[in-house]
Design a protein around this motif. Structure first.
Motif, PDB file in Angstrom:
ATOM      1  N   THR A  17       0.815  -1.211   0.118  1.00  0.00           N
ATOM      2  CA  THR A  17       0.023   0.040  -0.260  1.00  0.00           C
ATOM      3  C   THR A  17       0.856   1.194  -0.038  1.00  0.00           C
ATOM      4  N   SER A  20      -0.544   3.927   4.208  1.00  0.00           N
ATOM      5  CA  SER A  20      -1.386   3.057   4.958  1.00  0.00           C
ATOM      6  C   SER A  20      -1.226   3.298   6.654  1.00  0.00           C
ATOM      7  N   LYS A  50      -5.017   4.251   2.962  1.00  0.00           N
ATOM      8  CA  LYS A  50      -5.891   2.749   3.524  1.00  0.00           C
ATOM      9  C   LYS A  50      -5.527   2.625   5.042  1.00  0.00           C
ATOM     10  N   ARG A  52      -5.995  -0.432   8.297  1.00  0.00           N
ATOM     11  CA  ARG A  52      -6.631  -1.672   8.742  1.00  0.00           C
ATOM     12  C   ARG A  52      -6.379  -1.680  10.317  1.00  0.00           C
TER      13      ARG A  52
END
Length: 109
Positions: A17, A20, A50, A52
């Motif tokens: 990515t 991230s 992004k 997570r």
């Protein structure tokens, strides 16, 4: 924020990515649960970033591989390179400044 269930998936995400965030949490952490919505709201303004979320109880390897000794932890990466890290006390203003700076740098290329 999507959850990651394995250390392999987390490593792949971080490596592939461009920009991230990894948010490390634990179920019994009230600070983690209070901070996560603030981080998610902040990320709305940075669609290129992004994110997570990883539960350190479910993926205990995150402690060793990402050197996370306390939660919550917010780690920012660009294609596998760590650019920013805050743990336990994560000032949203400082996180916003870092994201703005990094987002600008990534989008210049």
């Amino acid at each position: 924020m999507e959850s990651v269930q394995t250390i392999e998936d987390l490593n792949k995400f971080v490596q592939e990515t461009p920009l991230s965030i990894v948010y490390v949490t634990r179920p019994g952490c009230s600070v983690c649960h209070g901070l996560q919505p603030q981080v998610e709201d902040l990320l709305v303004g940075y669609p290129a970033v992004k994110a997570r979320q990883v539960n350190a109880d479910e993926v205990p390897q995150v402690a060793g591989e990402f050197s996370v000794m306390t939660v919550p932890a917010v780690l920012i990466y660009s294609e596998g390179k760590e650019l920013f890290r805050k743990a336990r006390f994560v000032p949203i203003g400082e996180l916003n400044q870092q994201l703005a700076k990094l987002n600008h740098f990534i989008n210049e290329d």
